[in-house]
Design an enzyme around this catalytic site. Structure first.
Site, PDB file in Angstrom:
ATOM      1  N   ASP A   1       0.832  -1.207   0.000  1.00  0.00           N
ATOM      2  CA  ASP A   1       0.000   0.000   0.000  1.00  0.00           C
ATOM      3  C   ASP A   1       0.869   1.261   0.000  1.00  0.00           C
ATOM      4  O   ASP A   1       2.010   1.244   0.466  1.00  0.00           O
ATOM      5  CB  ASP A   1      -0.909  -0.026   1.247  1.00  0.00           C
ATOM      6  CG  ASP A   1      -2.100   0.913   1.103  1.00  0.00           C
ATOM      7  OD1 ASP A   1      -2.400   1.349  -0.029  1.00  0.00           O
ATOM      8  OD2 ASP A   1      -2.731   1.207   2.141  1.00  0.00           O
TER       9      ASP A   1
ATOM     10  N   ASN B   1       1.184   3.475  -2.854  1.00  0.00           N
ATOM     11  CA  ASN B   1       1.656   3.944  -4.163  1.00  0.00           C
ATOM     12  C   ASN B   1       1.082   5.324  -4.496  1.00  0.00           C
ATOM     13  O   ASN B   1       1.796   6.202  -4.997  1.00  0.00           O
ATOM     14  CB  ASN B   1       1.227   2.977  -5.279  1.00  0.00           C
ATOM     15  CG  ASN B   1       1.880   1.617  -5.163  1.00  0.00           C
ATOM     16  OD1 ASN B   1       2.791   1.431  -4.369  1.00  0.00           O
ATOM     17  ND2 ASN B   1       1.412   0.667  -5.941  1.00  0.00           N
TER      18      ASN B   1
ATOM     19  N   ARG C   1      -0.081   7.675  -2.433  1.00  0.00           N
ATOM     20  CA  ARG C   1       0.490   8.727  -1.588  1.00  0.00           C
ATOM     21  C   ARG C   1       1.911   9.082  -2.023  1.00  0.00           C
ATOM     22  O   ARG C   1       2.301  10.246  -2.023  1.00  0.00           O
ATOM     23  CB  ARG C   1       0.491   8.269  -0.111  1.00  0.00           C
ATOM     24  CG  ARG C   1      -0.825   8.560   0.594  1.00  0.00           C
ATOM     25  CD  ARG C   1      -0.962   7.757   1.864  1.00  0.00           C
ATOM     26  NE  ARG C   1      -1.415   6.401   1.585  1.00  0.00           N
ATOM     27  CZ  ARG C   1      -1.622   5.470   2.500  1.00  0.00           C
ATOM     28  NH1 ARG C   1      -1.396   5.739   3.770  1.00  0.00           N
ATOM     29  NH2 ARG C   1      -2.063   4.271   2.161  1.00  0.00           N
TER      30      ARG C   1
ATOM     31  N   HIS D   1       2.284   3.603  -8.921  1.00  0.00           N
ATOM     32  CA  HIS D   1       2.163   2.172  -9.223  1.00  0.00           C
ATOM     33  C   HIS D   1       3.377   1.693 -10.020  1.00  0.00           C
ATOM     34  O   HIS D   1       3.870   0.587  -9.817  1.00  0.00           O
ATOM     35  CB  HIS D   1       0.861   1.904  -9.995  1.00  0.00           C
ATOM     36  CG  HIS D   1      -0.377   2.274  -9.219  1.00  0.00           C
ATOM     37  ND1 HIS D   1      -0.610   1.801  -7.938  1.00  0.00           N
ATOM     38  CD2 HIS D   1      -1.430   3.080  -9.514  1.00  0.00           C
ATOM     39  CE1 HIS D   1      -1.755   2.293  -7.496  1.00  0.00           C
ATOM     40  NE2 HIS D   1      -2.274   3.080  -8.435  1.00  0.00           N
TER      41      HIS D   1
ATOM     42  N   THR E   1     -10.785  -6.847  -5.065  1.00  0.00           N
ATOM     43  CA  THR E   1     -12.105  -6.756  -5.715  1.00  0.00           C
ATOM     44  C   THR E   1     -12.703  -5.357  -5.509  1.00  0.00           C
ATOM     45  O   THR E   1     -13.500  -4.913  -6.321  1.00  0.00           O
ATOM     46  CB  THR E   1     -13.064  -7.831  -5.155  1.00  0.00           C
ATOM     47  OG1 THR E   1     -12.971  -7.832  -3.721  1.00  0.00           O
ATOM     48  CG2 THR E   1     -12.702  -9.226  -5.655  1.00  0.00           C
ATOM     49  N   GLU E   2     -12.294  -4.678  -4.436  1.00  0.00           N
ATOM     50  CA  GLU E   2     -12.812  -3.323  -4.162  1.00  0.00           C
ATOM     51  C   GLU E   2     -12.060  -2.246  -4.934  1.00  0.00           C
ATOM     52  O   GLU E   2     -12.532  -1.112  -5.050  1.00  0.00           O
ATOM     53  CB  GLU E   2     -12.729  -3.021  -2.662  1.00  0.00           C
ATOM     54  CG  GLU E   2     -13.706  -3.784  -1.798  1.00  0.00           C
ATOM     55  CD  GLU E   2     -13.327  -5.248  -1.630  1.00  0.00           C
ATOM     56  OE1 GLU E   2     -14.234  -6.090  -1.689  1.00  0.00           O
ATOM     57  OE2 GLU E   2     -12.133  -5.557  -1.469  1.00  0.00           O
TER      58      GLU E   2
ATOM     59  N   LEU F   1      11.070 -20.129  -5.367  1.00  0.00           N
ATOM     60  CA  LEU F   1       9.997 -19.322  -4.774  1.00  0.00           C
ATOM     61  C   LEU F   1       8.679 -19.456  -5.548  1.00  0.00           C
ATOM     62  O   LEU F   1       8.674 -19.411  -6.783  1.00  0.00           O
ATOM     63  CB  LEU F   1      10.431 -17.840  -4.800  1.00  0.00           C
ATOM     64  CG  LEU F   1       9.396 -16.827  -4.281  1.00  0.00           C
ATOM     65  CD1 LEU F   1       9.269 -16.909  -2.766  1.00  0.00           C
ATOM     66  CD2 LEU F   1       9.780 -15.407  -4.699  1.00  0.00           C
TER      67      LEU F   1
ATOM     68  N   ARG G   1       2.271  -5.038   6.018  1.00  0.00           N
ATOM     69  CA  ARG G   1       1.512  -3.985   5.356  1.00  0.00           C
ATOM     70  C   ARG G   1       2.354  -2.726   5.342  1.00  0.00           C
ATOM     71  O   ARG G   1       2.838  -2.279   6.393  1.00  0.00           O
ATOM     72  CB  ARG G   1       0.168  -3.706   6.033  1.00  0.00           C
ATOM     73  CG  ARG G   1      -0.618  -2.639   5.265  1.00  0.00           C
ATOM     74  CD  ARG G   1      -2.082  -2.529   5.605  1.00  0.00           C
ATOM     75  NE  ARG G   1      -2.737  -1.636   4.643  1.00  0.00           N
ATOM     76  CZ  ARG G   1      -3.986  -1.700   4.245  1.00  0.00           C
ATOM     77  NH1 ARG G   1      -4.773  -2.628   4.737  1.00  0.00           N
ATOM     78  NH2 ARG G   1      -4.471  -0.855   3.367  1.00  0.00           N
TER      79      ARG G   1
HETATM   80  C1  IPE Z   1      -5.316  -2.886  -0.299  1.00  0.00           C
HETATM   81  O1  IPE Z   1      -5.001  -1.554  -0.377  1.00  0.00           O
HETATM   82  C2  IPE Z   1      -5.313  -3.496  -1.693  1.00  0.00           C
HETATM   83  C3  IPE Z   1      -4.005  -3.649  -2.316  1.00  0.00           C
HETATM   84  C4  IPE Z   1      -2.872  -3.324  -1.783  1.00  0.00           C
HETATM   85  C5  IPE Z   1      -4.004  -4.228  -3.644  1.00  0.00           C
HETATM   86  P1  IPE Z   1      -6.148  -0.446  -0.490  1.00  0.00           P
HETATM   87  O2  IPE Z   1      -5.482   0.853  -0.641  1.00  0.00           O
HETATM   88  O3  IPE Z   1      -7.133  -0.833  -1.544  1.00  0.00           O
HETATM   89  O4  IPE Z   1      -6.869  -0.588   0.924  1.00  0.00           O
HETATM   90  P2  IPE Z   1      -7.802   0.451   1.702  1.00  0.00           P
HETATM   91  O5  IPE Z   1      -8.828   0.952   0.711  1.00  0.00           O
HETATM   92  O6  IPE Z   1      -6.931   1.568   2.196  1.00  0.00           O
HETATM   93  O7  IPE Z   1      -8.393  -0.333   2.831  1.00  0.00           O
HETATM   94  C1  IPE Z   2      -1.656   0.235  -3.350  1.00  0.00           C
HETATM   95  O1  IPE Z   2      -1.407   1.600  -3.314  1.00  0.00           O
HETATM   96  C2  IPE Z   2      -1.842  -0.285  -4.752  1.00  0.00           C
HETATM   97  C3  IPE Z   2      -3.204  -0.742  -5.054  1.00  0.00           C
HETATM   98  C4  IPE Z   2      -4.191  -0.751  -4.220  1.00  0.00           C
HETATM   99  C5  IPE Z   2      -3.438  -1.261  -6.383  1.00  0.00           C
HETATM  100  P1  IPE Z   2      -2.583   2.661  -3.263  1.00  0.00           P
HETATM  101  O2  IPE Z   2      -2.906   3.067  -4.662  1.00  0.00           O
HETATM  102  O3  IPE Z   2      -3.728   2.143  -2.490  1.00  0.00           O
HETATM  103  O4  IPE Z   2      -1.890   3.843  -2.494  1.00  0.00           O
HETATM  104  P2  IPE Z   2      -2.568   4.874  -1.497  1.00  0.00           P
HETATM  105  O5  IPE Z   2      -3.189   4.084  -0.390  1.00  0.00           O
HETATM  106  O6  IPE Z   2      -3.601   5.620  -2.282  1.00  0.00           O
HETATM  107  O7  IPE Z   2      -1.451   5.744  -1.041  1.00  0.00           O
HETATM  108 MG    MG Z   3      -4.172   2.318  -0.511  1.00  0.00          MG
END
Ligand code: IPE
Ligand code: IPE
Ligand code: MG
Length: 254
Positions: free
Chosen positions: A29, A31, A33, A46, A75-76, A140, A197
Protein backbone atom coordinates in the site's frame (compact mmCIF):
# COMPACT_ATOMS: atom_id res chain seq x y z
CA UNK A 1 22.82 -13.59 -1.37
CA UNK A 2 25.42 -10.80 -1.57
CA UNK A 3 22.90 -8.00 -1.10
CA UNK A 4 21.20 -9.62 1.89
CA UNK A 5 24.58 -10.39 3.48
CA UNK A 6 25.59 -6.75 3.05
CA UNK A 7 22.36 -5.56 4.72
CA UNK A 8 22.97 -7.92 7.63
CA UNK A 9 26.48 -6.54 8.03
CA UNK A 10 25.36 -2.90 7.82
CA UNK A 11 22.45 -3.26 10.23
CA UNK A 12 23.99 -5.81 12.54
CA UNK A 13 20.83 -7.89 12.09
CA UNK A 14 21.61 -11.56 11.69
CA UNK A 15 18.67 -13.57 10.46
CA UNK A 16 18.27 -17.16 11.63
CA UNK A 17 18.33 -19.04 8.33
CA UNK A 18 16.41 -21.92 9.92
CA UNK A 19 13.49 -19.68 10.87
CA UNK A 20 12.81 -17.82 7.66
CA UNK A 21 9.01 -17.51 7.24
CA UNK A 22 7.79 -20.09 4.74
CA UNK A 23 5.05 -17.84 3.42
CA UNK A 24 5.14 -14.03 3.46
CA UNK A 25 2.05 -12.07 2.39
CA UNK A 26 2.29 -8.36 1.63
CA UNK A 27 -0.34 -5.63 1.38
CA UNK A 28 1.58 -3.32 -0.94
CA UNK A 29 0.00 0.00 0.00
CA UNK A 30 0.97 3.64 -0.44
CA UNK A 31 1.66 3.94 -4.16
CA UNK A 32 -0.89 6.75 -4.54
CA UNK A 33 0.49 8.73 -1.59
CA UNK A 34 4.05 8.32 -2.86
CA UNK A 35 3.06 9.92 -6.17
CA UNK A 36 0.83 12.62 -4.68
CA UNK A 37 3.60 13.71 -2.31
CA UNK A 38 5.74 14.37 -5.37
CA UNK A 39 3.02 16.12 -7.36
CA UNK A 40 2.91 13.17 -9.77
CA UNK A 41 -0.10 11.28 -11.13
CA UNK A 42 -1.03 8.22 -9.01
CA UNK A 43 -0.09 5.86 -11.79
CA UNK A 44 3.56 6.91 -11.38
CA UNK A 45 3.34 5.50 -7.85
CA UNK A 46 2.16 2.17 -9.22
CA UNK A 47 5.03 2.17 -11.72
CA UNK A 48 7.53 2.80 -8.94
CA UNK A 49 5.79 0.10 -6.88
CA UNK A 50 6.55 -2.36 -9.66
CA UNK A 51 10.27 -1.69 -9.12
CA UNK A 52 9.81 -2.60 -5.45
CA UNK A 53 8.06 -5.83 -6.47
CA UNK A 54 11.08 -6.81 -8.56
CA UNK A 55 13.45 -6.18 -5.63
CA UNK A 56 11.31 -8.00 -3.08
CA UNK A 57 10.74 -11.07 -5.28
CA UNK A 58 14.48 -11.38 -5.82
CA UNK A 59 15.23 -10.92 -2.11
CA UNK A 60 12.63 -13.50 -1.04
CA UNK A 61 14.16 -16.00 -3.45
CA UNK A 62 17.63 -15.33 -2.01
CA UNK A 63 16.39 -15.61 1.56
CA UNK A 64 14.83 -19.02 0.93
CA UNK A 65 11.21 -17.94 1.45
CA UNK A 66 9.00 -20.65 -0.08
CA UNK A 67 6.03 -18.52 -0.99
CA UNK A 68 5.33 -14.80 -1.44
CA UNK A 69 1.77 -13.55 -1.86
CA UNK A 70 1.45 -9.99 -3.11
CA UNK A 71 -1.86 -8.12 -2.83
CA UNK A 72 -1.84 -6.62 -6.29
CA UNK A 73 -5.46 -5.63 -6.92
CA UNK A 74 -8.50 -6.14 -4.68
CA UNK A 75 -12.10 -6.76 -5.72
CA UNK A 76 -12.81 -3.32 -4.16
CA UNK A 77 -10.11 -1.57 -6.18
CA UNK A 78 -12.56 -1.49 -9.15
CA UNK A 79 -14.18 1.40 -7.27
CA UNK A 80 -11.26 3.60 -8.36
CA UNK A 81 -11.42 5.86 -11.44
CA UNK A 82 -11.34 3.83 -14.66
CA UNK A 83 -8.20 5.64 -15.74
CA UNK A 84 -6.37 4.28 -12.70
CA UNK A 85 -7.73 0.71 -12.91
CA UNK A 86 -6.89 0.60 -16.63
CA UNK A 87 -3.35 1.78 -15.87
CA UNK A 88 -2.88 -0.81 -13.11
CA UNK A 89 -4.17 -3.64 -15.33
CA UNK A 90 -1.89 -2.49 -18.15
CA UNK A 91 1.05 -2.43 -15.77
CA UNK A 92 0.32 -5.94 -14.47
CA UNK A 93 0.18 -7.20 -18.05
CA UNK A 94 3.41 -5.49 -19.08
CA UNK A 95 5.15 -6.73 -15.95
CA UNK A 96 3.91 -10.29 -16.49
CA UNK A 97 5.33 -10.35 -20.01
CA UNK A 98 8.56 -8.47 -19.20
CA UNK A 99 9.47 -10.48 -16.13
CA UNK A 100 9.08 -13.97 -17.57
CA UNK A 101 12.80 -14.39 -18.45
CA UNK A 102 13.78 -13.22 -14.94
CA UNK A 103 11.26 -15.57 -13.32
CA UNK A 104 12.70 -18.45 -15.34
CA UNK A 105 16.26 -17.47 -14.49
CA UNK A 106 15.47 -17.31 -10.78
CA UNK A 107 13.44 -20.54 -10.75
CA UNK A 108 10.27 -18.71 -9.61
CA UNK A 109 6.85 -20.33 -10.08
CA UNK A 110 4.02 -17.90 -10.77
CA UNK A 111 0.43 -18.49 -9.68
CA UNK A 112 -2.59 -16.25 -9.23
CA UNK A 113 -5.24 -15.98 -6.49
CA UNK A 114 -8.41 -14.20 -7.53
CA UNK A 115 -11.09 -14.14 -10.18
CA UNK A 116 -9.12 -14.25 -13.44
CA UNK A 117 -12.26 -14.56 -15.60
CA UNK A 118 -13.10 -10.90 -14.92
CA UNK A 119 -9.75 -9.68 -16.26
CA UNK A 120 -9.21 -8.70 -19.90
CA UNK A 121 -8.57 -11.51 -22.36
CA UNK A 122 -5.04 -10.29 -23.05
CA UNK A 123 -4.14 -10.07 -19.35
CA UNK A 124 -5.58 -13.54 -18.74
CA UNK A 125 -3.50 -14.82 -21.61
CA UNK A 126 -0.29 -13.18 -20.39
CA UNK A 127 -0.83 -14.62 -16.91
CA UNK A 128 -1.69 -18.10 -18.20
CA UNK A 129 1.40 -18.13 -20.41
CA UNK A 130 3.70 -17.22 -17.51
CA UNK A 131 1.96 -19.62 -15.12
CA UNK A 132 2.39 -22.38 -17.69
CA UNK A 133 6.00 -21.49 -18.54
CA UNK A 134 7.05 -21.37 -14.87
CA UNK A 135 5.01 -24.39 -13.72
CA UNK A 136 8.08 -26.63 -13.51
CA UNK A 137 10.15 -24.15 -11.47
CA UNK A 138 11.00 -25.32 -7.97
CA UNK A 139 12.14 -22.13 -6.19
CA UNK A 140 10.00 -19.32 -4.77
CA UNK A 141 6.24 -19.52 -5.42
CA UNK A 142 5.08 -16.04 -6.40
CA UNK A 143 1.34 -15.85 -5.75
CA UNK A 144 -0.22 -12.68 -7.15
CA UNK A 145 -3.56 -11.75 -5.58
CA UNK A 146 -5.29 -10.07 -8.51
CA UNK A 147 -8.99 -9.19 -8.46
CA UNK A 148 -8.86 -10.88 -5.06
CA UNK A 149 -11.26 -10.47 -2.16
CA UNK A 150 -11.18 -12.60 0.99
CA UNK A 151 -14.94 -12.63 1.46
CA UNK A 152 -15.56 -13.51 -2.18
CA UNK A 153 -13.02 -16.33 -1.91
CA UNK A 154 -14.79 -17.79 1.12
CA UNK A 155 -18.22 -17.48 -0.57
CA UNK A 156 -16.89 -19.15 -3.71
CA UNK A 157 -15.52 -22.06 -1.67
CA UNK A 158 -18.79 -22.35 0.25
CA UNK A 159 -20.83 -22.45 -2.96
CA UNK A 160 -18.63 -25.18 -4.41
CA UNK A 161 -18.91 -27.20 -1.21
CA UNK A 162 -22.74 -26.81 -1.28
CA UNK A 163 -22.80 -28.02 -4.89
CA UNK A 164 -20.77 -31.11 -4.01
CA UNK A 165 -22.90 -31.89 -0.97
CA UNK A 166 -26.10 -31.55 -3.03
CA UNK A 167 -24.61 -33.82 -5.70
CA UNK A 168 -23.88 -36.40 -3.01
CA UNK A 169 -20.11 -36.20 -3.57
CA UNK A 170 -19.28 -34.71 -0.16
CA UNK A 171 -20.73 -35.26 3.32
CA UNK A 172 -21.18 -32.15 5.52
CA UNK A 173 -19.21 -33.86 8.32
CA UNK A 174 -16.24 -34.15 5.95
CA UNK A 175 -16.02 -30.36 5.59
CA UNK A 176 -13.08 -29.68 7.89
CA UNK A 177 -10.62 -26.78 8.20
CA UNK A 178 -8.24 -28.69 5.95
CA UNK A 179 -10.79 -29.60 3.30
CA UNK A 180 -12.28 -26.08 3.35
CA UNK A 181 -8.79 -24.65 2.76
CA UNK A 182 -8.48 -26.84 -0.33
CA UNK A 183 -11.40 -24.96 -1.94
CA UNK A 184 -9.65 -21.58 -1.57
CA UNK A 185 -7.47 -19.93 -4.21
CA UNK A 186 -4.46 -20.67 -2.03
CA UNK A 187 -5.27 -24.41 -1.95
CA UNK A 188 -1.80 -25.96 -1.95
CA UNK A 189 -0.03 -23.14 -0.11
CA UNK A 190 0.71 -23.06 3.62
CA UNK A 191 -0.96 -20.23 5.59
CA UNK A 192 1.14 -17.04 5.70
CA UNK A 193 3.52 -16.86 8.66
CA UNK A 194 4.18 -13.15 8.24
CA UNK A 195 1.79 -10.47 6.97
CA UNK A 196 3.46 -7.18 6.03
CA UNK A 197 1.51 -3.98 5.36
CA UNK A 198 3.24 -0.86 4.08
CA UNK A 199 2.00 2.74 4.37
CA UNK A 200 0.78 2.43 7.94
CA UNK A 201 -2.91 1.51 7.76
CA UNK A 202 -3.95 -0.86 10.56
CA UNK A 203 -6.46 -2.95 8.64
CA UNK A 204 -6.52 -6.11 6.52
CA UNK A 205 -8.63 -4.70 3.65
CA UNK A 206 -10.25 -8.05 2.75
CA UNK A 207 -6.91 -9.85 2.29
CA UNK A 208 -6.58 -13.60 3.00
CA UNK A 209 -9.23 -13.48 5.74
CA UNK A 210 -9.21 -17.24 6.33
CA UNK A 211 -5.48 -17.79 5.87
CA UNK A 212 -4.11 -15.11 8.23
CA UNK A 213 -5.76 -16.59 11.34
CA UNK A 214 -2.36 -16.93 13.04
CA UNK A 215 -0.10 -14.81 10.83
CA UNK A 216 2.30 -12.46 12.60
CA UNK A 217 1.54 -8.90 11.50
CA UNK A 218 4.18 -6.27 10.76
CA UNK A 219 3.19 -2.77 9.69
CA UNK A 220 5.56 -0.06 8.49
CA UNK A 221 4.92 3.60 7.72
CA UNK A 222 7.16 3.26 4.67
CA UNK A 223 5.23 3.62 1.42
CA UNK A 224 5.48 0.63 -0.94
CA UNK A 225 7.60 2.43 -3.59
CA UNK A 226 10.13 3.28 -0.85
CA UNK A 227 10.20 -0.25 0.63
CA UNK A 228 13.63 -1.89 0.35
CA UNK A 229 15.33 -5.23 0.99
CA UNK A 230 16.46 -3.72 4.29
CA UNK A 231 12.82 -3.23 5.38
CA UNK A 232 12.18 -6.86 4.46
CA UNK A 233 15.12 -8.00 6.57
CA UNK A 234 13.82 -5.88 9.49
CA UNK A 235 10.35 -7.42 9.15
CA UNK A 236 11.76 -10.96 9.17
CA UNK A 237 14.04 -10.16 12.13
CA UNK A 238 11.02 -8.85 14.05
CA UNK A 239 9.09 -11.99 13.13
CA UNK A 240 11.94 -14.16 14.38
CA UNK A 241 11.75 -12.42 17.75
CA UNK A 242 8.07 -13.23 18.23
CA UNK A 243 6.68 -16.08 20.29
CA UNK A 244 4.03 -17.85 18.22
CA UNK A 245 1.59 -19.41 20.62
CA UNK A 246 -1.34 -20.54 18.46
CA UNK A 247 -3.60 -20.24 21.48
CA UNK A 248 -1.41 -22.44 23.68
CA UNK A 249 1.03 -21.69 26.51
CA UNK A 250 4.75 -21.82 25.56
CA UNK A 251 6.41 -24.88 27.14
CA UNK A 252 8.80 -22.64 29.14
CA UNK A 253 5.79 -21.09 30.97
CA UNK A 254 4.02 -24.31 31.87
C1 IPE B 1 -5.32 -2.89 -0.30
O1 IPE B 1 -5.00 -1.55 -0.38
C2 IPE B 1 -5.31 -3.50 -1.69
C3 IPE B 1 -4.00 -3.65 -2.32
C4 IPE B 1 -2.87 -3.32 -1.78
C5 IPE B 1 -4.00 -4.23 -3.64
P1 IPE B 1 -6.15 -0.45 -0.49
O2 IPE B 1 -5.48 0.85 -0.64
O3 IPE B 1 -7.13 -0.83 -1.54
O4 IPE B 1 -6.87 -0.59 0.92
P2 IPE B 1 -7.80 0.45 1.70
O5 IPE B 1 -8.83 0.95 0.71
O6 IPE B 1 -6.93 1.57 2.20
O7 IPE B 1 -8.39 -0.33 2.83
C1 IPE C 1 -1.66 0.23 -3.35
O1 IPE C 1 -1.41 1.60 -3.31
C2 IPE C 1 -1.84 -0.28 -4.75
C3 IPE C 1 -3.20 -0.74 -5.05
C4 IPE C 1 -4.19 -0.75 -4.22
C5 IPE C 1 -3.44 -1.26 -6.38
P1 IPE C 1 -2.58 2.66 -3.26
O2 IPE C 1 -2.91 3.07 -4.66
O3 IPE C 1 -3.73 2.14 -2.49
O4 IPE C 1 -1.89 3.84 -2.49
P2 IPE C 1 -2.57 4.87 -1.50
O5 IPE C 1 -3.19 4.08 -0.39
O6 IPE C 1 -3.60 5.62 -2.28
O7 IPE C 1 -1.45 5.74 -1.04
MG1 MG D 1 -4.17 2.32 -0.51
Amino acid sequence: MAEIDQIQQETGIMLDSKRIPKHIAIIMDGNGRWATQRGLPRVMGHMQGYETVRKVVRACGELGVNCLTLYTFSTENWRRPKEETDAIMGLIETATREELPELMENNVRLRVSGCMAELSESLQQALMESIQATSGNTGLVLNLAINYGGRMEILRATREICRRVLAGDLRPEDVTEESFSSFLYTAELPDPDLLIRTAGELRVSNFLLWQIAYAEIWVTQTLWPDFTEKDLVCAIADYQGRVRKFGSVPSADR
